[in-house]
Each structure stands twice: as C-alpha cells, then as structure tokens.
Design an enzyme around this catalytic site. Structure first.
Site, PDB file in Angstrom:
ATOM      1  CG  HIS A 284      -3.206   4.640  -2.796  1.00  0.00           C
ATOM      2  ND1 HIS A 284      -3.420   4.351  -1.469  1.00  0.00           N
ATOM      3  CD2 HIS A 284      -3.189   5.988  -2.885  1.00  0.00           C
ATOM      4  CE1 HIS A 284      -3.535   5.487  -0.791  1.00  0.00           C
ATOM      5  NE2 HIS A 284      -3.392   6.494  -1.626  1.00  0.00           N
ATOM      6  CD  GLU A 285      -2.193   7.989  -6.021  1.00  0.00           C
ATOM      7  OE1 GLU A 285      -3.145   8.808  -6.000  1.00  0.00           O
ATOM      8  OE2 GLU A 285      -1.370   7.894  -5.081  1.00  0.00           O
TER       9      GLU A 285
ATOM     10  CG  HIS B 210      -6.911   9.059  -4.052  1.00  0.00           C
ATOM     11  ND1 HIS B 210      -7.544   9.481  -2.914  1.00  0.00           N
ATOM     12  CD2 HIS B 210      -5.665   8.653  -3.662  1.00  0.00           C
ATOM     13  CE1 HIS B 210      -6.711   9.355  -1.872  1.00  0.00           C
ATOM     14  NE2 HIS B 210      -5.571   8.843  -2.311  1.00  0.00           N
TER      15      HIS B 210
ATOM     16  CD  GLU C 162      -4.911   7.954   1.943  1.00  0.00           C
ATOM     17  OE1 GLU C 162      -5.101   8.867   1.108  1.00  0.00           O
ATOM     18  OE2 GLU C 162      -3.885   7.255   1.963  1.00  0.00           O
TER      19      GLU C 162
END
Lengths: 500, 500
Positions: free
Chosen positions: B264-265, B268, B294
C-alpha cells in the site's frame, strides 16, 4: 527590561528552532538519506540557513540587543540574562560583519575545494588541490578583513571556535608542551614494544556495539533523550537538550575503534544533555566551545575509558563477550595494548601521547599560511619535515601527509588547535575532579560514574555558553588553560605502562 | 512573464523547502525521535510552519500571482506555467482567508481533542470526548465561514482534500454504490465461510519484511530514492521526488498486514517518485489529491497485491519462506483467505468488499454534523444503528465504534470520503490499463510490473498537481469518477471466490 528581553528571546527562539531543524536535516543526511536525496537536501539546508541568518540579523534584533546592553550597563553581569545578551551581541556582530554574498561564495568555493581534496587524496596528489586551497586562503584573508584588527590575524579565526582565545595564548601553551611531549615519546620509543595483535582480530560488530552501548548507559548517557545510529563518520548532534544523538561506525581493520568512538561521542552528547534546560532556544544553549566540548569527549574516551580502573570493572565482561579472542589476554596486557604509543602518520588514529604533536604541526602551518609566510605549494614538504622533527616519521605520500584531513578544504582554518586544547582541559579538570572526589578511581572500578557525571553537570555542562572557555576553566580549576596537568597525566600514565 | 514567473518560483521554492523540512522533521518524529524530544520538535515544527505560511502569503507573492494570471489570461492554459499559477492562486487564496490566529487556536483545540480522544477510546467512553468534538465542530463552522458560500457548506471542507470535488457529486456516487455493495455482501454472507486460520500464525517479522521489500523492488519502488523503516503507523512521506520514504509495522496478531501495508505505502511512494522532476520545489510537486493518492496505494495493495496472477507468481516464494506455515495450503486457499469477506467493526481492518460502507457511514454523519442536523451527543447511537444497517454488525462499545478513528479529533472532517473515492478511481483506472495492456495479467503472473508502472508514470504520476482529480480521471479514462468499474471489479472477483 523584561519586556524587551522576552521579545529578544522570542525572536532568537525562532532562529534556534531553524538551526535545530538544520541539525535534524544534517543528521538525517548522514544517517538515513537515500543517495539521490542530496540535491534537494542541499536546497532545504540552504533555505533554512538563509532564513535563520536573516531572522537573526534584523535591525529589530540589533536594536533590542543594544537597548538591553545599555539597560544592563554592567549591573548584574553575572546573571543569565546578561550572559544571553553578551553571547547574542557577539554573534550578531559577527554575522552583521560578514556579507551574505561572501557566505554564498565561500559555500561554492568550499564545495569545489572539498571535491578537489577528495580526488587529490585518492590520487595522493597535492598539486591538484593546491589552487583550491589558495582560493580558500584568499577567502580566509577576506573574512579576517571584515573584522577590526586583532593582536594577530589568526585571532579572528580562532575566535569562531574558541571565543575569547588568543593566538598568543595558544602558542605559549603549545610552546611549553611541545618539548615535554617530544621528550616523553622519545623515552617511550626506547622501551620494549607492546604486543597488541589481539586487538585487530575479527570482532563481531553487533556484540561490540551492544557492549559500547552498555558502557555509555553506565556512564549516564540518557537514552530517553538520545539514540545511537551508524553513519560514515562518528559524530554527536543536538536538536534540543532533550534530543542529543550520537553515531558510530564499524571498521573491520580497527574494530575496537567502535567502542572508543562511542565513548568519545557520548562525552560530547552528555555535555549537551546536561545544559541548563532554561537555556533551550536561547543563544546560551549548547557547549561553550569546541575545546571544552573536546575536553568532555576525550575525558570519557581516554581519562576514563582507557584507564586501568575502568577496565578493572569492564574487562571481565569484555572477555566474556569475546572469549576466544581474549581468553589468554590478561587485564594488564589488554590495558597496555589499548594504550600503546606509536608515532604514526594519521592524526585520527594517534594515541594520547602523540596526538597533540599532530595538532601543533597543523597550527604552525596555519599561522604561517595566514601570516603569508608560507606558500601553499611548499606545504607538503614542510609538513613532511615537521612530521620527522616532532614524531620521527615521514609520510610516504601526500594522502598520508598533508592531504589526510578534510578541514582546510572546508575553509576551517583555526579549528585544529581546539582538539589539543580539549586534551589539556580534560586533564586540568581531571585533577580538580580527583581533588573533589578523592575515591573516584575506586568508584570507576565499581562501574559507578554517578558522582563524576554529577560533578561535570554542576561545574561544566549546566552553564552552556554562559562562560567563555578560558573563564569557565579558570572558574572551575582556579587557572586558565595550561598544559601542565596534561603532561603530568601523560608522564604518570605512560611512565607506569612503559616503566620509565 | 518569465521574469515574474521566475521570481514567483524562487519565492515558492523557499516555501517548498520549508514544507519539505517540516516533512523530514515529522518523519523523524515518527521513526527516530527519542521520547523526550517531542516538545522541542513541536516548537521546531511550529516555527517552520509559521515561516512557510508567512513566506507564502506575502503581498509580493499575491501581486505576482495576480499579474501572472492577467498576463496569461486564458492563453496557453494547458501549459505547466498556467497550472502552476492556478494551483498557487488556489492555495494563496485559501491561506489568505484563514487568519493565522485561527490556525493557532485550531492547533491548540486539536491537540487537546486528540488527547481527550486517546483517553476516551482507552476507556471506551464517548462522553468525555463529546465536548472536545463539539468545540472542533465549532471551529469547522468558523473555518467554513472564511470562504464564500458554496453549493453545500461541506464543499469547503472536501475541497481541502479533493480540489474541485463537490459534496453533491460524492453523494451521487455513493448513493449509486451503496445498495449494490450492500447487496453483494449479503450474497457473500449466505455462502460458505473461507478458512484463513493459517494467516494468523506466528510469522517471522524479519522474513516478512524482507519478502515485502523484495515484492516492492519488483514493483519498481526506487530504493536509491527511498527507504523503509519501522514506525507506530505505516505511512509514506516525500521530501523531494528523489527522497520518498515509507514506514511499516509488525502486528503479531495480524502478521500479513505488514506485507499488505508495505504494498500500500509503496503505491503512495511510487506516485511521488514519478512526479515530473521539473515540478520540484513548485506548487505542482506531489500527488494531486488524497483520493488519487489512495487510488495508487489501493491499486498496488489490492488490484495487484490481492490478485490471483500476483500470487501465482509470488506464492511459491512465500511458501518457501514459510514452509511450515504454508506447506499444506494451496495457492487457491491462500488467495481466498487473503480475500475473505467479513463485515467487521474496524475500518482499517475491513476487506475490499466492505471497506467503502465504513466510509459512507462516516460521510453521512459528517454531512449531518456540518448541516447541524445531528447533535454530537447522539453520534454513538446513530453510528451503531448505521453499522447494523450497512454491515449487519453492532459495536459492543464506543472504542470499537464511533471512537475508533483519529481524524475527527484533529478537525479532519471531509477527509474520509477520499478513501472510498480512491478505491473507485483505482478500479476505473484498472479497466483502462487493461484495455491498454491486454496481457497485463500474464505480465503480473511473470512478476513483471514494468509496463504497469510505466503506464501509471505516463498517465498519472508525472502530472503531479497539474490537473484536479476529476479532470485527471476524465482525461485518462474518458469519464469522471464513477462507481461502476469498482462494483464490476468487486462482483467479478468475489463472485468467483464465493461462487455467486
């Protein structure tokens, strides 16, 4: 007065926040930053530094300082407020004298000189660094010209690192010290060599780091207000009295250096952790000078960390940590090995008995450069001649001679002597401490450093920048900085080790 | 124009340096700072933030923006320069409208509300948080009053996180999505439960971290411009296009969360690493909105990281890393387990099929609060009623209900919907990507993410803040943000998994 003082504190508090942020960014750059992040970091540091300077040198700050100086007018000169105004005035005057364009130009020249030095050292060729050092020296002369004439032009440089210190004083101290130190190492050289091969085996990095951290925990380094990380070079960095960090490195060919550099940096860090919290965000925060700082790091590294009582306490634990390396090595042999005296080429690796001679050589060359009595192109030759004269060794090449240190490439002329002065101050304080704590040795033998740290806190640390170095040393020991305690210390210690 | 533009860029470059320094300080606070360092860090952050705001809102900046807007006057509105001026004007207007005293007051109120929330959650007692949330809401109303009336007062809040987005648009999207998503999870609930106990065994932290880092290396996360550290909460933080870092954590009771949060990170971070380097130190640097951000993190975490092709590639390696835990677990069983749908109480642990419902609930409550149609004291009851209605579960206490999220204590009202919008955008982009790269699945099956990242770089990342979210999504997919691709994605994926 209190209204103006509060306003001044408010303004300087912001400057201090900016400077502390610069320190965080610098620490991160050394410890964490990914390789590509350098350019952006340079811009961030440049902007923050510029704003800090702008905010410090406003007319309002100048006016407040002037008004407060007048209102104070000698009365209550011992107060913190008076000290704050003195230090603020000193720094303000300095920053106002140096034009921002000069600072920018110096940054550019230094940056190029640093790169040239790096390459020159790699190729061991001074000639490619020479024009850059000449340019650096030109800027040094220009810098000196911004200030009123001093007794000696070098005073202006020295003053940036040791406020209030005079070239003549340093020369007098070093002139007294040099022959005695040369004599001592000659006497040592005629004795039997100490065996120390067991120090250079394959020590486990992690175990050594853990051991080092245990030691400084016992010293009193406060981990709730600090941390240790790995970095290319060991250093201590302070962002607040409540956030003072240290770094270390591991060198496979000199593993114990990890331990001693951690002790060293913990000394710097405990100084910063011990400054009066009321000085936070004021010009009085932080250690008073490089030499006094170095007195703290060298004290914990050498006077404590290379002492027999220290190892009487810690050697069993070290032996247990590295049984295969040290099982046949007695405490005495280990103690002698870590204190082996050997004139050598590289300053940072020098032992206690020879270290100051490396510094004196540099100081003499720096003064001659500033006086214009030494042509840069002649530096390597003079360096080598003096190395032979003081230490009895001659560098085989410039990399191991005149090119070994980074300082001159960064324009840091006036810095070196603080290392030697730090050594002297450490011994001078040590004599006083031992008068005040007569059983210090037996406390250290028990691994108890509480009274020692408490003494340093009360007599040195808490004052921050309130007193200039000479004033502080005199206040504490009754005498200005002098070489005698240091030579007494060396003579006794190495006399015993070498049976002189 | 170029002279004025250069001057504006120079001034905003400094603002950007300050904001990036703030980010470094914030990152350090989460990752490294010793416990006692918080107070000083707060002061440093406060000062840097204040100066950044002052430097951004000077009259000179305002004049430059006005002049440049006029000179531009509609011509060449597609250029980077025009976008830069647009974004600068938008931010300038916003910061000029909000008085600095309000920002200070909000910081104080939020700080107290955060502490009250922390304690209220610990004791699971909403009533002690209630007065603080009421005060926060008062400030939210005051904040709205600084801006010209919008179609809906909530628009002003939303606009801070999703520039150009309207409350009515979000409502329309969510109103279409909600019944379909509720229907889907009802259908799933009637199917056989998926076995996933093997996900909750005692996985080795180090091995899991290494595995995660190998995966994101294959994704294309650039380690020369980033790093991963441990922190209390996972996050990504950017100080430059060349320094974008991520953090992760390890939770013993949900070990695989470490893997998915790193994916997830990294999403970003790859977004930030992909912004046009020409936008460095300008208002166009960084992702365009929270929802688009997101969409990137959720895409790598879910559409890639919880897909069957992904695990066809990585499962053998995972099995090899954890043979005792996974030897009897087939690829299909593992794939189903990591996609298990289970209506639950806590948003951050919610699966893909239920997640958005947590958001819709919050959005409805936020709008009602802002419209003054909901008394704060009634929040817990309404929360619980809606949880039952949407997800079929009722929190046993406030800690697992209305008190679970930090956002409201910090005054972040208007933030939540960006999470759900991000999910929608991710699926909308995914359909387009699969049209453009028809064999994407088989590429992923081979562990080849090069074309995918390249597509994102070219169509999303490089534009930074040049386009507002709706404009960007429409430019890329031909349609504004819509829920249909997401519901198609959910229906297909979970239809197959649950045999609907």
């Amino acid at each position: 007065m209190s209204e103006k003082l509060n306003r001044l504190k408010e303004m300087l508090g912001e400057v201090s926040d900016l400077n502390n942020a610069v320190s965080v960014l610098g620490w991160d750059q050394q410890v964490n930053m990914p390789p590509a992040g350098g350019e952006a970091r340079g811009q961030q540091l440049g902007t923050l530094g510029k704003i800090a300077l702008e905010k410090f040198t406003t007319d309002e700050v100048g006016k407040l300082i002037d008004d407060l100086k007048q209102e104070l007018n000698g009365s209550d000169s011992a107060s913190d407020a008076a000290a704050l105004i003195r230090v603020a005035a000193r720094d303000y005057d300095k920053f106002k004298r140096v034009p921002p364009e000069f600072i920018s130009e110096r940054a550019v020249v230094s940056s190029k000189a640093f790169e040239a030095w790096r390459q020159a050292r790699a190729k061991s060729d001074f000639s490619t660094f020479q024009p850059h050092l000449e340019k650096v020296l030109e800027l040094v002369h220009q810098y000196i010209s911004f200030f009123p004439p001093a007794d000696h032009p070098y005073d202006t440089l020295l003053n940036d690192f040791e406020p209030g210190m005079k070239t003549a004083d340093v020369k007098t101290i070093f002139d007294g010290l040099r022959p005695k130190q040369v004599e001592l190492i000659k006497a040592i050289a005629s004795q039997k060599q100490i065996k120390d091969d067991f120090l250079y085996k394959n020590y486990n990095e992690k175990k050594l780091m853990d051991f080092s951290e245990n030691v400084i925990t016992k010293f009193g380094y406060d981990w709730s207000r600090g941390r240790q990380d790995k970095a290319p070079h060991p250093f201590a960095s302070s962002f607040s009295v409540n956030d003072v960090r240290i770094t270390t490195r591991f060198e496979a060919d000199s593993p114990l250096a990890t331990l001693f550099s951690t002790l060293h940096e913990s000394g710097h860090a405990m100084y910063e952790q011990g400054v009066d919290p009321d000085y936070e965000r004021t010009p009085l925060a932080g250690g008073t000078s490089l030499a006094v700082h170095e007195s703290q790091s060298r004290m914990w590294e050498n006077l404590v960390g290379r002492s027999l009582p220290f190892w009487e306490h810690f050697y069993p634990a070290l032996k247990k940590t590295f049984p295969r390396k040290l099982e046949v090595v007695s405490l005495k042999s280990f103690y002698k090995a870590i204190n082996k005296v050997e004139p050598s080429l590289i300053r940072v690796n020098a032992d206690e008995a020879t270290y100051n001679l490396h510094i004196m050589l540099r100081l003499e060359l720096e003064i001659a450069m500033v006086e214009g009595k030494l042509a840069i192109k002649d530096l390597p030759e003079i360096w080598n001649t003096k190395m032979q004269e003081y230490l009895g060794v001659t560098p085989p090449n410039d990399a191991k001679g005149v090119l070994q240190d980074i300082h001159w490439s960064g324009g840091m002329i006036g810095y070196f002597s603080t290392y030697a002065l730090g050594n002297l101050i450490s011994a001078q304080l040590w004599e006083k401490i031992n008068q005040d704590i007569p059983d210090l040795d037996s406390q250290i033998r028990k691994g108890d450093f509480g009274q020692l740290l408490d003494w340093l806190r009360r007599n040195i640390h808490k004052y921050g920048k309130k007193y200039e170095p000479q004033t502080l040393v005199e206040k504490v020991t009754g005498s200005k900085i002098t070489y005698e305690p240091y030579i007494r210390y060396l003579t006794k210690k190495f006399g015993e080790i070498y049976g002189l």
